[in-house]
Design a protein around this motif. Sequence first.
Motif, mmCIF file in Angstrom:
data_model
loop_
_atom_site.group_PDB
_atom_site.id
_atom_site.type_symbol
_atom_site.label_atom_id
_atom_site.label_comp_id
_atom_site.label_asym_id
_atom_site.label_seq_id
_atom_site.Cartn_x
_atom_site.Cartn_y
_atom_site.Cartn_z
ATOM 1 N N THR A 168 40.872 -26.049 -16.813
ATOM 2 C CA THR A 168 40.529 -26.870 -15.482
ATOM 3 C C THR A 168 39.378 -25.992 -14.709
ATOM 4 O OG1 THR A 168 42.517 -25.269 -14.515
ATOM 5 C CG2 THR A 168 42.976 -27.223 -15.424
ATOM 6 N N LEU A 169 38.718 -25.147 -15.219
ATOM 7 C CA LEU A 169 37.425 -24.573 -14.543
ATOM 8 C C LEU A 169 36.712 -25.591 -13.998
ATOM 9 C CD1 LEU A 169 36.578 -21.475 -16.495
ATOM 10 C CD2 LEU A 169 37.813 -21.397 -14.510
ATOM 11 N N THR A 170 36.245 -26.586 -14.697
ATOM 12 C CA THR A 170 35.494 -27.867 -14.319
ATOM 13 C C THR A 170 36.068 -28.553 -13.209
ATOM 14 O OG1 THR A 170 34.398 -27.848 -16.636
ATOM 15 C CG2 THR A 170 34.100 -29.668 -14.773
ATOM 16 N N LYS A 171 37.389 -28.642 -13.441
ATOM 17 C CA LYS A 171 38.071 -29.444 -12.165
ATOM 18 C C LYS A 171 37.887 -28.546 -10.729
ATOM 19 C CE LYS A 171 42.812 -31.149 -11.476
ATOM 20 N NZ LYS A 171 44.318 -31.369 -12.132
ATOM 21 N N TRP A 172 38.203 -27.299 -11.031
ATOM 22 C CA TRP A 172 38.303 -26.428 -9.861
ATOM 23 C C TRP A 172 37.073 -26.476 -9.238
ATOM 24 C CZ3 TRP A 172 41.852 -24.725 -6.777
ATOM 25 C CH2 TRP A 172 42.981 -24.455 -7.223
ATOM 26 N N ALA A 173 35.845 -26.442 -10.155
ATOM 27 C CA ALA A 173 34.614 -26.268 -9.463
ATOM 28 C C ALA A 173 34.169 -27.757 -8.943
ATOM 29 C CB ALA A 173 33.439 -26.255 -10.658
ATOM 30 N N ALA A 174 34.528 -28.779 -9.171
ATOM 31 C CA ALA A 174 34.468 -30.103 -8.571
ATOM 32 C C ALA A 174 35.180 -29.834 -7.219
ATOM 33 C CB ALA A 174 34.869 -31.049 -9.570
ATOM 34 N N TYR A 175 36.544 -29.571 -7.331
ATOM 35 C CA TYR A 175 37.246 -29.492 -6.219
ATOM 36 C C TYR A 175 36.730 -28.548 -4.984
ATOM 37 C CZ TYR A 175 41.445 -29.024 -2.943
ATOM 38 O OH TYR A 175 41.936 -28.780 -1.913
ATOM 39 N N LEU A 176 36.290 -27.488 -5.322
ATOM 40 C CA LEU A 176 35.843 -26.368 -4.394
ATOM 41 C C LEU A 176 34.393 -26.478 -4.008
ATOM 42 C CD1 LEU A 176 37.798 -23.353 -5.978
ATOM 43 C CD2 LEU A 176 38.364 -24.715 -3.819
#
Length: 388
Positions: free
Chosen positions: A361-369
Motif C-alpha cells: 500500500t505504499l503507492t496508495k499512501w503516496a497518492a493519499y498524502l
Amino acid sequence: HEILGRILSMVCAAWGAVFLYLFVKRRLGERIALWSALVMCSVPVHVYFTRSVQPEPMALWGLLGFLYYADRWFFVSKRNSTLLKMVVLGSLAPLLKLPFLYILAPLWAYLGYERFGWPFLKSVVWMGVLVCILASTAWWYHYAKGAPVVLLPLTIQEHLDNLAPIFTLRLWRAQFVSRVPELVTTYSGLFFALLGFFYFRKAKAFPFFAVWQAACILYVPLLGEYGLIHRYTLLPLAPMAAVWIACGISTVWEYAKEHPWARSFAVILIIGIPIHAAFRIAHWYRVEYGYLTPAHQTLLRVSKPDDLVLVSSHERPELLYYLDHYGYGIEPNVWTPDQASQILHHGVRFIFIPKEDNGQTLTKWAAYLKKRAKLIEETPEYLLFRVS
C-alpha cells in the motif's frame, strides 16, 4: 514506567499459578497440582508474555481466580465475600480481553452442571454470576466501540472479517501444528500431555478438564486473524496444557517406581521443558524494530512532546511506545482514505509508515498524502511524514 507494567504482569502470573495449584489440588491431588503450577510457569508462552506489558497475564489471573473461588463457593464456603471475589475476577478476564469469554463461559456452564445437574439453569445465584459477567462486559465493549481506533473486532462485520481464516489451512497449521507444540506445551511436554490425557481418562475429575480442553480448542480458531497476528493470545492455553503435562509426569513417575530407568528418562524430558522455552524464545528478547531508534531521534528534533502520531502497522501500541508519542494506529493492508482522514481530524501531526508492513500500500499512501503531508524522512525501513 515500563518496569511497573512488567512487575504487575509477573505478580499476576505468580498469583495465577497459586490459584491453579489450589484449584487442581482438590480435584487431582497435591502432587499433580504442584507440577501443574510449576509447568505452567515453565512453558514458553507463559515465560515470555507474563513478563511483558500486556493485559493477558491479569486476564488469566482473573480466569484462574474465578475457577478457584467458584470451587470454593461450591464446596467450602458459601460466604458472600467468596461469591463477590468469583464475580469480580470472572468479570475481569473478558473485560481485559474479550476472547477469554470463549473459555470462561463453557467452564461456568460445566461447573454449574457438575454441582447441580441441569437444574443449574434454574439457580438464581449461579445464573446471576453469568449475568453480572456478561452485563459488565457488554457495557464496557459497547462504550469501547466509540473509540476512534480499536484493536479488537467489536462489530458483527469486524467479527466476520476476523473469522475468515477459519476456513483456511493457514490458521490450523500455524496454530495447532506450529505454535501450540512449540509455545504452549513444548515437544517433551506434548508427550507428557498425551500420556496424561490417556491415563487419567477414567479419573473422576476428567470430565471437567476435558471440557476445559475442548473450550481451549474452540478458543483458538475463534481468535481468527487476530490470533494469527498476536502469539500472546495463546497464553490462556498454558494452565490447561500444564495440567495434562502434570498428569503425564505423575504417570511416568509412578511407572518409574518399578522401572528405575524410566526415572532418568522422565527427568530428561522434564528438564527439556524449560530448556525448550529458553531456546525457543531467546530471539524474542532482541530488539525487533531497530529502525525505531533513529525514527525516535528524528521526532525528538522535529516534533513537540504532545504531537500525535499515526502509525500504519500491525504492532501499533509497540511502535507508539518506542516513538514516545501518543497517537493512533491503522491496519496497513485494509485502511481506507475515509478512515485515515477521520483519524487525521483528531489532530494528528505526523504519520509513520514502516515499509515492511505496508509494502502493498505504499503507492496508495503516496497518492493519499500527496496534498496532505510532507515527507520529512525516508529510510530503507520507513517513511515519516508531517501533516500539512
